[in-house]
Design a protein around this motif. Structure first.
Motif, PDB file in Angstrom:
ATOM      1  N   GLU A   1     -23.601  79.605   8.324  1.00 49.95           N
ATOM      2  CA  GLU A   1     -24.572  80.458   7.638  1.00 49.95           C
ATOM      3  C   GLU A   1     -24.011  81.859   7.412  1.00 49.95           C
ATOM      4  OE1 GLU A   1     -29.208  82.045   8.102  1.00 49.95           O
ATOM      5  OE2 GLU A   1     -28.217  81.006   9.754  1.00 49.95           O
ATOM      6  N   ASN A   2     -23.415  82.443   8.449  1.00 47.27           N
ATOM      7  CA  ASN A   2     -22.843  83.785   8.297  1.00 47.27           C
ATOM      8  C   ASN A   2     -21.676  83.788   7.326  1.00 47.27           C
ATOM      9  OD1 ASN A   2     -24.671  84.918  10.059  1.00 47.27           O
ATOM     10  ND2 ASN A   2     -23.330  84.812  11.839  1.00 47.27           N
TER      11      ASN A   2
ATOM     12  N   ARG B   1     -21.179  81.782   4.790  1.00 47.10           N
ATOM     13  CA  ARG B   1     -21.697  81.666   3.421  1.00 47.10           C
ATOM     14  C   ARG B   1     -22.309  82.979   2.946  1.00 47.10           C
ATOM     15  NH1 ARG B   1     -24.647  75.703   3.349  1.00 47.10           N
ATOM     16  NH2 ARG B   1     -22.928  74.578   2.348  1.00 47.10           N
ATOM     17  N   ASN B   2     -23.005  83.676   3.816  1.00 48.96           N
ATOM     18  CA  ASN B   2     -23.609  84.953   3.442  1.00 48.96           C
ATOM     19  C   ASN B   2     -22.547  85.974   3.043  1.00 48.96           C
ATOM     20  OD1 ASN B   2     -26.224  84.066   3.846  1.00 48.96           O
ATOM     21  ND2 ASN B   2     -26.370  84.854   5.930  1.00 48.96           N
TER      22      ASN B   2
ATOM     23  N   GLU C   1     -21.136  84.912  -0.340  1.00 49.68           N
ATOM     24  CA  GLU C   1     -22.090  85.073  -1.438  1.00 49.68           C
ATOM     25  C   GLU C   1     -22.268  86.536  -1.817  1.00 49.68           C
ATOM     26  OE1 GLU C   1     -26.534  83.728  -2.909  1.00 49.68           O
ATOM     27  OE2 GLU C   1     -25.884  83.258  -0.875  1.00 49.68           O
TER      28      GLU C   1
END
Length: 418
Positions: free
Chosen positions: A25-26, A28-29, A32
């Motif tokens: 998750e981190n 990908r953040n 992005e």
């Protein structure tokens, strides 16, 4: 970058050689944020070149479609009230007032007791509000038509604006154009559209052992699978991708090649050289030329993955093992390409039941390839260096990091490969 959009690296340049893993998750953040801030420019393309391109404009209907009320059957245009009570035993007798030709507006208006022959798609004449199918009527001499069925107003008609109303948004910005979407654009009168420019992706393979796939390996040499596989995957995701060659395990040569590629692309994919080892220099190369965002991903397969930035280029380090490299592409590189395109990432999933147990105790999210058959998912367990498993897989399942595997018969969500 400024304000809330500043990228905060998970792994600092010059940090410890031990992987400091980042959650998916981190990771990908971070990726992005970088990509959304550099969303690609637009370009205008004709419809015949717009397939699978990402719209950069809302498509607005400029006029009612269709722009006239037309028949959906071959038959006779009538005033519905003239047919009320009609049947095969007691038909309504109407006078044929004329015939409508395709592409021409009727030059006459129906009066009470009249009808008109109209083909499928033909414009309805004024005075008519329904159609009688050809097989529900019989023509007699003298222009008399016997209607053998009662029809209600609106029967067998497509009204003006039924497909789309003037001012209606038919396709939204960010939509990936399909053949059906292109057909809709043509119907709306668009000859060309604004789409996102394709991100430029360069692919590098690293390792002394790699040889061209066409060459027979000698000794401990291995064919380079990742170069062509990742180039094809990036192309399929919507990028303009190019394989830029193989680089031996030499830090100076790698630095030169990476520097050259970063001046030419939006995303650089480096496969191999991402583990912590004497010859694994890819992460160090990115750290020296730019900024390392993270090194180490809390997933299996793919723990050695890293991401960094060199100028305006996002650099993703993928494992050398083909299966692991492909999974990291799906988890990180594909979303990055979508972000540059301004496209909303879409995942297609199906529910299935496992036909075998899947053990897991890695302490990381684990991704397992599966093959689907008649509502069941067959786990395709494989060592990470093997590639044949991917050619047989339809998708993958995710095992949470705190799970100790999945039991046979468990209901699972299968993420389908594109």
């Amino acid at each position: 970058m400024q304000g809330d959009r500043r990228i905060r690296p998970h792994f600092k340049s010059g940090g410890s050689a031990v992987l400091n893993v980042c959650t998916l998750e981190n990771a990908r953040n971070l990726i992005e944020i970088f990509c959304r801030a550099r969303e690609n420019e637009s370009e205008r393309v004709p419809l015949e070149r717009a397939l699978k391109r990402v719209l950069r404009q809302d498509i607005v209907c400029l006029e009612d479609v269709p722009c006239f009320t037309r028949s959906s059957v071959d038959g006779y245009a009538v005033a519905a009230e003239d047919t009320f009570g009609a049947s095969a035993s007691m038909p309504a007798l109407l006078r044929l007032a004329g015939e409508v030709r395709m592409g021409q507006s009727p030059a006459f208006t129906l009066q009470s007791g009249e009808c008109a022959a109209v083909p499928t798609g033909g414009q309805l004449p004024e005075g008519a509000d329904a159609m009688v199918m050809l097989e529900e009527a019989e023509a007699f001499a003298g222009g008399v038509i016997a209607v053998e069925a009662s029809v209600a107003p609106g029967k067998h008609l497509i009204f003006a604006g039924d497909d789309a109303k003037k001012g209606q948004i038919v396709l939204n910005r960010g939509t990936v154009l399909t053949t059906r979407g292109i057909g809709a654009l043509a119907a709306l009168g668009y000859a060309g559209v604004e789409v996102a420019k394709r991100p430029r992706v360069c692919v590098l393979s690293t390792g002394d052992e790699l040889v061209d796939p066409a060459r027979t390996p000698v000794g401990a040499e291995v064919r380079d699978v990742n170069g062509v596989m990742l180039t094809a995957a990036a192309t399929q995701a919507g990028a303009e991708a190019a394989f830029c060659g193989r680089v031996p395990d030499d830090a100076d040569m790698l630095n030169q090649k990476v520097s050259a590629c970063c001046g030419e692309c939006d995303i650089l994919l480096i496969s191999g050289g991402s583990s912590v080892g004497v010859k694994d220099a890819a992460a160090n190369c990115v750290s020296s030329l730019g900024e390392l965002l993270f090194h180490g991903l809390a997933v299996k397969p793919g723990k050695p993955a890293f991401a960094g930035t060199i100028g305006k280029t996002l650099v993703l380090g993928l494992p050398g093992h083909p299966t692991a490299a492909y999974f990291v592409f799906e988890l990180l590189a594909r979303p990055a390409i979508y972000a540059l395109l301004g496209q909303t990432a879409r995942e297609f999933t199906v529910l299935a039941k496992l036909n075998a147990a899947v053990p897991s105790n890695t302490g990381r999210e684990e991704y397992v390839a599966v093959r689907l058959e008649e509502g069941t998912a067959e786990p395709l367990m494989s060592k990470s260096g093997l590639i044949s498993v991917l050619s047989r897989a339809d998708g993958y399942i995710r095992i949470p990091r705190d799970a100790e595997g999945l039991a046979k018969g468990a209901s699972v969500e299968v993420h389908l490969f594109c």
